[in-house]
Motif scaffolding. Structure first.
Motif, short mmCIF file in Angstrom:
data_model
loop_
_atom_site.label_atom_id
_atom_site.label_comp_id
_atom_site.label_asym_id
_atom_site.label_seq_id
_atom_site.Cartn_x
_atom_site.Cartn_y
_atom_site.Cartn_z
N MET A 1 -5.98 -24.48 22.71
CA MET A 1 -6.45 -23.35 23.47
C MET A 1 -7.55 -22.67 22.65
SD MET A 1 -4.08 -20.23 24.99
CE MET A 1 -2.83 -21.26 25.70
N ASN A 2 -8.72 -22.54 23.23
CA ASN A 2 -9.83 -21.87 22.55
C ASN A 2 -9.85 -20.40 22.95
OD1 ASN A 2 -11.29 -21.52 25.00
ND2 ASN A 2 -12.08 -23.59 24.84
N PRO A 3 -10.72 -19.59 22.34
CA PRO A 3 -10.74 -18.16 22.66
C PRO A 3 -10.95 -17.85 24.15
CG PRO A 3 -11.95 -18.55 20.65
CD PRO A 3 -11.59 -19.90 21.21
N SER B 1 -12.40 -14.39 18.37
CA SER B 1 -10.95 -14.46 18.55
C SER B 1 -10.26 -13.19 18.06
CB SER B 1 -10.37 -15.65 17.79
OG SER B 1 -10.87 -16.85 18.29
N TYR B 2 -10.79 -12.63 16.99
CA TYR B 2 -10.18 -11.43 16.41
C TYR B 2 -10.25 -10.26 17.39
CZ TYR B 2 -9.61 -13.77 11.96
OH TYR B 2 -9.20 -14.63 10.98
N ALA B 3 -11.36 -10.12 18.10
CA ALA B 3 -11.50 -9.05 19.09
C ALA B 3 -10.46 -9.22 20.21
CB ALA B 3 -12.92 -9.03 19.66
N LEU B 4 -10.26 -10.45 20.65
CA LEU B 4 -9.26 -10.71 21.69
C LEU B 4 -7.86 -10.32 21.22
CD1 LEU B 4 -10.27 -14.27 22.93
CD2 LEU B 4 -10.23 -12.19 24.30
N ILE B 5 -7.53 -10.73 20.02
CA ILE B 5 -6.18 -10.47 19.51
C ILE B 5 -5.99 -8.98 19.22
CG2 ILE B 5 -4.49 -11.05 17.71
CD1 ILE B 5 -5.20 -13.29 19.85
N ARG B 6 -7.05 -8.27 18.84
CA ARG B 6 -6.94 -6.82 18.66
C ARG B 6 -6.56 -6.14 19.98
NH1 ARG B 6 -11.56 -7.33 16.39
NH2 ARG B 6 -11.78 -7.45 14.18
N VAL B 7 -7.11 -6.63 21.09
CA VAL B 7 -6.80 -6.05 22.40
C VAL B 7 -5.31 -6.18 22.70
CG1 VAL B 7 -7.16 -6.28 24.90
CG2 VAL B 7 -9.12 -6.39 23.35
N TYR C 1 -0.34 -18.66 20.10
CA TYR C 1 -0.24 -19.12 18.71
C TYR C 1 0.12 -20.61 18.67
CZ TYR C 1 0.91 -19.32 13.78
OH TYR C 1 0.94 -19.66 12.45
N SER C 2 1.07 -21.01 19.48
CA SER C 2 1.52 -22.42 19.42
C SER C 2 0.48 -23.37 20.01
CB SER C 2 2.85 -22.60 20.13
OG SER C 2 2.72 -22.38 21.51
N GLN C 3 -0.31 -22.90 20.98
CA GLN C 3 -1.28 -23.78 21.64
C GLN C 3 -2.72 -23.51 21.21
OE1 GLN C 3 -0.64 -23.38 25.87
NE2 GLN C 3 1.55 -23.77 25.66
N GLY C 4 -2.93 -22.49 20.39
CA GLY C 4 -4.28 -22.09 20.03
C GLY C 4 -4.92 -22.98 19.00
N ASP C 5 -6.25 -22.95 19.00
CA ASP C 5 -6.98 -23.69 17.97
C ASP C 5 -6.90 -22.90 16.66
OD1 ASP C 5 -8.91 -21.63 18.12
OD2 ASP C 5 -10.33 -22.83 19.27
N THR C 6 -7.53 -23.42 15.63
CA THR C 6 -7.43 -22.81 14.30
C THR C 6 -7.92 -21.38 14.28
OG1 THR C 6 -7.73 -24.99 13.32
CG2 THR C 6 -8.07 -23.12 11.87
N THR C 7 -9.02 -21.08 14.96
CA THR C 7 -9.53 -19.70 14.93
C THR C 7 -8.58 -18.74 15.64
OG1 THR C 7 -10.88 -20.02 16.93
CG2 THR C 7 -11.95 -20.41 14.81
N VAL C 8 -7.97 -19.19 16.71
CA VAL C 8 -7.01 -18.35 17.42
C VAL C 8 -5.78 -18.11 16.55
CG1 VAL C 8 -5.44 -18.26 19.41
CG2 VAL C 8 -7.81 -19.01 19.72
N LYS C 9 -5.27 -19.16 15.92
CA LYS C 9 -4.09 -19.01 15.05
C LYS C 9 -4.39 -18.06 13.89
CE LYS C 9 -1.76 -23.25 16.14
NZ LYS C 9 -0.96 -24.34 15.69
N ASN C 10 -5.57 -18.22 13.28
CA ASN C 10 -5.93 -17.33 12.17
C ASN C 10 -6.03 -15.88 12.63
OD1 ASN C 10 -6.05 -19.35 10.24
ND2 ASN C 10 -8.22 -19.73 10.53
#
Length: 119
Positions: free
Chosen positions: A1-3, A30-36, A64-73
């Motif tokens: 899963m990408n951003p 990705s960080y902006a998405l996860i902050r939301v 987290y389980s399906q995300g790519d590396t940037t999403v997981k980080n």
């Protein structure tokens, strides 16, 4: 899963975040998405909306389980890092209930972070 897919996943699960997610996707970050989703989760905790907190936890766990590396980080460095602060207003019993509902992969990332910090 990408951003982009994470943004779609968030807006399909929590439609009221569509505007903020659209803005975050515009930053291609990705960080902006996860902050939301982190801020929304904290808001739901403060309002004692347990069913919405559960929705957020499941959603972040799935990303987290399906995300790519940037999403997981991003999840590890924003959501997992903020988890203790998010749950600060809960009693020990309430926190325990929440931790029992956190998806396994996400909980493992949390434990890894806690033990790595030496706390």
């Amino acid at each position: 899963m990408n951003p982009l897919e994470v943004g779609d996943e968030i807006t399909s699960s929590i439609p009221e975040l569509k505007k903020e997610i659209s803005r975050a996707i515009g930053f291609k970050n990705s960080y902006a998405l996860i902050r939301v989703i982190t801020k929304y989760t904290q808001k739901m905790v403060e309002q004692r909306r347990g069913e919405r907190v559960d929705t957020c936890l499941k959603l972040v766990g799935r990303c987290y389980s399906q995300g790519d590396t940037t999403v997981k980080n991003a999840i590890e460095n924003v959501f997992v890092f903020s988890l203790d602060n998010i749950l600060f207003s809960y009693t020990a019993t309430e926190r325990k209930k929440v931790f029992n509902k956190i998806p396994t992969g996400l909980y493992t990332a949390y434990l890894k972070q806690v033990y790595a910090s030496g706390v």
